[in-house]
Write a protein that holds these residues in place. Sequence first.
Motif, PDB file in Angstrom:
ATOM      1  N   LEU A 196       6.389  39.424  40.018  1.00  0.00           N
ATOM      2  CA  LEU A 196       7.410  38.779  40.840  1.00  0.00           C
ATOM      3  C   LEU A 196       6.974  37.372  41.242  1.00  0.00           C
ATOM      4  CD1 LEU A 196       8.265  41.728  43.268  1.00  0.00           C
ATOM      5  CD2 LEU A 196       9.707  40.876  41.410  1.00  0.00           C
ATOM      6  N   SER A 197       7.948  36.488  41.387  1.00  0.00           N
ATOM      7  CA  SER A 197       7.658  35.109  41.823  1.00  0.00           C
ATOM      8  C   SER A 197       7.805  35.007  43.338  1.00  0.00           C
ATOM      9  CB  SER A 197       8.607  34.136  41.118  1.00  0.00           C
ATOM     10  OG  SER A 197       8.410  34.162  39.730  1.00  0.00           O
ATOM     11  N   LEU A 198       6.927  35.697  44.028  1.00  0.00           N
ATOM     12  CA  LEU A 198       6.903  35.711  45.483  1.00  0.00           C
ATOM     13  C   LEU A 198       5.472  35.467  45.946  1.00  0.00           C
ATOM     14  CD1 LEU A 198       9.073  38.907  46.246  1.00  0.00           C
ATOM     15  CD2 LEU A 198       9.715  36.542  46.785  1.00  0.00           C
ATOM     16  N   PRO A 199       5.264  35.110  47.220  1.00  0.00           N
ATOM     17  CA  PRO A 199       3.891  35.003  47.731  1.00  0.00           C
ATOM     18  C   PRO A 199       3.137  36.313  47.515  1.00  0.00           C
ATOM     19  CG  PRO A 199       5.441  34.063  49.294  1.00  0.00           C
ATOM     20  CD  PRO A 199       6.269  34.711  48.225  1.00  0.00           C
ATOM     21  N   ALA A 200       1.863  36.217  47.210  1.00  0.00           N
ATOM     22  CA  ALA A 200       1.064  37.386  46.832  1.00  0.00           C
ATOM     23  C   ALA A 200       1.110  38.491  47.879  1.00  0.00           C
ATOM     24  CB  ALA A 200      -0.385  36.964  46.584  1.00  0.00           C
ATOM     25  N   GLU A 201       1.070  38.103  49.168  1.00  0.00           N
ATOM     26  CA  GLU A 201       1.056  39.128  50.206  1.00  0.00           C
ATOM     27  C   GLU A 201       2.366  39.919  50.234  1.00  0.00           C
ATOM     28  OE1 GLU A 201       2.166  35.198  52.257  1.00  0.00           O
ATOM     29  OE2 GLU A 201       0.756  35.900  50.725  1.00  0.00           O
ATOM     30  N   ARG A 202       3.468  39.282  49.879  1.00  0.00           N
ATOM     31  CA  ARG A 202       4.753  39.996  49.847  1.00  0.00           C
ATOM     32  C   ARG A 202       4.820  40.913  48.627  1.00  0.00           C
ATOM     33  NH1 ARG A 202       9.377  35.606  51.128  1.00  0.00           N
ATOM     34  NH2 ARG A 202       8.280  34.445  52.753  1.00  0.00           N
ATOM     35  N   ILE A 203       4.283  40.462  47.504  1.00  0.00           N
ATOM     36  CA  ILE A 203       4.259  41.313  46.307  1.00  0.00           C
ATOM     37  C   ILE A 203       3.460  42.580  46.591  1.00  0.00           C
ATOM     38  CG2 ILE A 203       3.467  41.503  43.917  1.00  0.00           C
ATOM     39  CD1 ILE A 203       3.979  38.507  43.613  1.00  0.00           C
ATOM     40  N   VAL A 204       2.295  42.403  47.205  1.00  0.00           N
ATOM     41  CA  VAL A 204       1.463  43.565  47.542  1.00  0.00           C
ATOM     42  C   VAL A 204       2.210  44.494  48.493  1.00  0.00           C
ATOM     43  CG1 VAL A 204      -0.644  44.306  48.721  1.00  0.00           C
ATOM     44  CG2 VAL A 204      -0.721  42.374  47.126  1.00  0.00           C
ATOM     45  N   ARG A 205       2.918  43.931  49.473  1.00  0.00           N
ATOM     46  CA  ARG A 205       3.668  44.752  50.434  1.00  0.00           C
ATOM     47  C   ARG A 205       4.767  45.535  49.728  1.00  0.00           C
ATOM     48  NH1 ARG A 205       4.218  48.023  53.763  1.00  0.00           N
ATOM     49  NH2 ARG A 205       5.237  47.842  55.786  1.00  0.00           N
TER      50      ARG A 205
END
Length: 272
Positions: free
Chosen positions: A108-117
């Motif tokens: 996904l093209s999102l900030p890493a912390e949001r992808i992990v969440r």
Amino acid sequence: MDLEENIIAPKLLTAMRYTLFSGGKRLRPILTRMTAELLAGDVVSALKVGAALEMIHTYSLIHDDLPSMDNDDFRRGKATNHRVYGEGIAILAGDGLLTYAFNILANLSLPAERIVRIIQLISDGAGINGMVAGQVLDLEAEDRKIGLKELKEIHRAKTGALFRTAILAGAFCADPEDKEIDALRKYANYLGLTFQIVDDILDVIGDEDKLGKKTGSDEELNKATYPKLIGLDQARAEAENTATLAREALNMFGEKADNLLQLIDYILIRQS
């Protein structure tokens, strides 16, 4: 990763596509997109998250239809996966859909912390304390008398967990506030319960041609359902009650939540 170019077992891809593209309501990806739009999030990422969730949902349907589970011959008006490809390929098609979903999420093209969440939310919601746990509880409840409280726990895990995951994963395609997450979690819990109650009702009164699957299977498998425990009229009343609670959970969003509110009405209309 281009699935078409990298596939080394073409029959596996064919079996995966067979059920994934066989129709269906697509409620989970719709919920993900609507939630992302509600919070002015990244809709493109929400569509990818929704696609991953639909793959996970489809894998669960393929496995749920197997002879060792609900032993269904039809799904969405077509022969079930194992009836077309055999049990072995059907199991592996489900496995393929489940694992490929996480490949999509990891890119996904999102900030890493949001992808992990999001990955954490989905693995929890689909896993051993979510949908899979609900399936186990459902199997254990066959041919056994249970109460309404236990039935609700089954539904919260088997159906509600993935609804909740779809909504909260959509929220993390934006930058949600804690109070927004709390409201959406309440909405998701009541929406999932409403959906399952209506699904129980449809297994009793539904039109097989419209549903695309056999009705009466819950009774054949001696499953605990809302109509069986409290009667059809009371089950309808309970669906209306949980729908009202779902609506109230969205009050803080005002008119921005109109699409999510309309989805509640859509679910209720199916029983009429």
